[in-house]
Design an enzyme around this catalytic site. Structure first.
Site, short mmCIF file in Angstrom:
data_model
loop_
_atom_site.label_atom_id
_atom_site.label_comp_id
_atom_site.label_asym_id
_atom_site.label_seq_id
_atom_site.Cartn_x
_atom_site.Cartn_y
_atom_site.Cartn_z
CG ASP A 83 -45.00 9.88 -6.89
OD1 ASP A 83 -45.68 9.74 -7.92
OD2 ASP A 83 -43.86 9.40 -6.73
CG HIS A 184 -41.85 3.41 -10.17
ND1 HIS A 184 -43.08 2.78 -10.20
CD2 HIS A 184 -42.10 4.73 -10.36
CE1 HIS A 184 -44.02 3.68 -10.39
NE2 HIS A 184 -43.46 4.87 -10.50
N GLY A 216 -41.65 6.56 -13.93
CA GLY A 216 -40.47 5.72 -14.17
C GLY A 216 -39.59 6.28 -15.27
CG ASN A 258 -43.91 11.22 -12.11
OD1 ASN A 258 -44.29 12.32 -12.52
ND2 ASN A 258 -44.66 10.43 -11.39
NE ARG A 264 -35.36 7.31 -4.52
CZ ARG A 264 -36.15 6.38 -4.03
NH1 ARG A 264 -35.75 5.13 -3.98
NH2 ARG A 264 -37.36 6.67 -3.58
NE ARG A 285 -21.66 22.04 8.90
CZ ARG A 285 -21.23 22.83 9.88
NH1 ARG A 285 -21.87 23.95 10.15
NH2 ARG A 285 -20.16 22.52 10.59
P1 13P Z 1 -37.98 6.81 -11.48
O1 13P Z 1 -37.77 5.72 -10.51
O2 13P Z 1 -37.67 6.39 -12.88
O3 13P Z 1 -37.22 8.06 -11.12
O4 13P Z 1 -39.54 7.18 -11.48
C1 13P Z 1 -40.08 7.97 -10.44
C2 13P Z 1 -41.57 7.98 -10.46
O5 13P Z 1 -42.23 7.57 -11.40
C3 13P Z 1 -42.22 8.53 -9.26
O6 13P Z 1 -43.61 8.42 -9.34
O1 G3H Z 2 -42.74 6.07 -7.60
C1 G3H Z 2 -42.02 5.95 -6.64
C2 G3H Z 2 -41.10 7.04 -6.21
O2 G3H Z 2 -39.82 6.85 -6.76
C3 G3H Z 2 -41.10 7.15 -4.73
O3 G3H Z 2 -40.43 6.11 -4.10
O4 G3H Z 2 -41.95 5.25 -2.30
O5 G3H Z 2 -39.44 4.92 -2.20
O6 G3H Z 2 -40.44 7.20 -1.86
P1 G3H Z 2 -40.58 5.85 -2.51
ZN ZN Z 3 -44.37 6.66 -10.22
#
Ligand code: 13P
Ligand code: G3H
Ligand code: ZN
Length: 316
Positions: A83, A184, A216, A258, A264, A285
């Site tokens: 990613d 995001h 996002g 995505n 989270r 756990r």
């Molecule tokens: P979100 O932050 O909306 O979950 O998007 C995640 C994303 O695009 C990772 O590439």
């Molecule tokens: O696009 C971003 C993803 O949500 C990943 O986020 O770089 O904090 O792991 P991160």
């Molecule tokens: Zn992304």
């Protein structure tokens, strides 16, 4: 069964009007929650790893966890995707590490430089049987290693449909992330959520059959925001993309959606609830387990929004 690329998944998703969920993984519990949901719903799966995840968990641990998921689920097509790769070197490393798909995010470069670096990644990846996603236009929001635009600027940097044919033609890329107003993270909109579906429509007309990706795409469900806030969190202004908009997009050319933030939030809400309601609890756990269950329930919900539940078999 080995890891697969996204080729067949996207072909079927495009043809049948659904999208495959691409879920970010950072540790064992998140991966297990996602994979348990997928196995029960029989959906194709993209597990995606950010640079931040590689730094946090180390690639060897993540790869070993994903290898177990693949071995235990021979009836589910699973792709391991990078990613937001930032450079050729990051993408090359991931191809060498066994990823079956990589994203080169050159969206912050000039159009010409984006083409140059994307083509360099495509040449290397295709030589190794790996598919490539690129990005045109810019998204908003800020994650650990992915810097985006402010709320004010998001709608000014949408994908330009007039650039897509040249970009795809010159790079040979396999799929394209389009900027249509999403960001995001948990704070996507300051007022009414608005997406530029006309951009998707125009790109689709110029590139019929070509798979698009929506970043996002978390929906920040109200009940999870409320739980987090109820149990001591502070996310009062969090707003996501309505699930109805996601369902609309997947009927068009959007084949990959995505989702990270919603996972989270599910994990955080559940852990906060355990901490708040059982203050004497200190066995990990007993909060990570319920957190894993919350992720599983969240992923199941998403699969129905995306329309990919029950589609695993046709994606091999
Ligand atoms: P979100 O932050 O909306 O979950 O998007 C995640 C994303 O695009 C990772 O590439
Ligand atoms: O696009 C971003 C993803 O949500 C990943 O986020 O770089 O904090 O792991 P991160
Ligand atoms: Zn992304």
């Amino acid at each position: 069964m080995a890891l697969v690329t996204t080729k067949k998944m996207f072909e079927m998703a495009y043809k049948n009007g659904y999208a495959v969920g691409a879920f970010n993984v950072n540790n064992m519990e998140i991966t297990q929650g996602i994979v348990e949901a997928i196995a029960e719903e029989k959906a194709p799966l993209i597990l995606q790893i950010s640079r931040g995840a590689r730094k946090y968990a180390s690639m060897s641990y993540l790869k070993a966890i994903i290898d177990v998921a693949v071995a235990e689920n021979p009836d589910i097509p699973i792709c391991m995707h990078l990613d937001h790769g930032d450079t050729f070197d990051t993408c090359k490393q991931c191809v060498d590490d066994g990823f079956t798909s990589v994203m080169i995010d050159g969206s912050h470069h000039s159009f010409e430089e984006n083409i140059r670096v994307t083509k360099q990644v495509v040449d290397y990846a295709h030589d190794h049987g790996v598919v490539v996603e690129a990005e045109l236009g810019q998204l908003g929001g800020i994650e650990e290693d992915v810097v985006g635009l402010s709320h004010e600027d998001v709608m000014k940097h949408l994908t330009d449909p007039d650039q897509v044919v040249e970009f795809v033609g010159k790079t040979g890329v396999d799929s394209l992330a389009v900027a249509i107003g999403t960001s995001h993270g948990a704070y996507k909109f300051k007022s009414e959520p608005k997406l530029a579906f006309d951009v998707v429509q125009k790109v689709q007309e110029k590139l019929p059959g070509f798979p698009l990706v929506m970043h996002g795409s978390s929906s920040v469900p109200k009940e999870f925001k409320d739980l987090i806030n109820k149990y001591g969190g502070a996310m009062p202004d969090a707003v996501g993309v309505p699930e109805s908009a996601i369902s609309e997009a997947v009927k068009m050319a959007v084949c990959k959606v995505n989702i990270d933030t919603d996972l989270r939030m599910a994990l955080t809400a559940k852990i906060r609830e355990v901490y708040a309601t059982k203050p004497s609890e200190f066995d990990p756990r007993n909060y990570l387990g319920p957190g894993r269950e919350a992720i599983k329930a969240m992923v199941k919900r998403k699969l129905h929004v995306l329309g990919c539940a029950g589609k695993a078999a046709e994606c091999f």
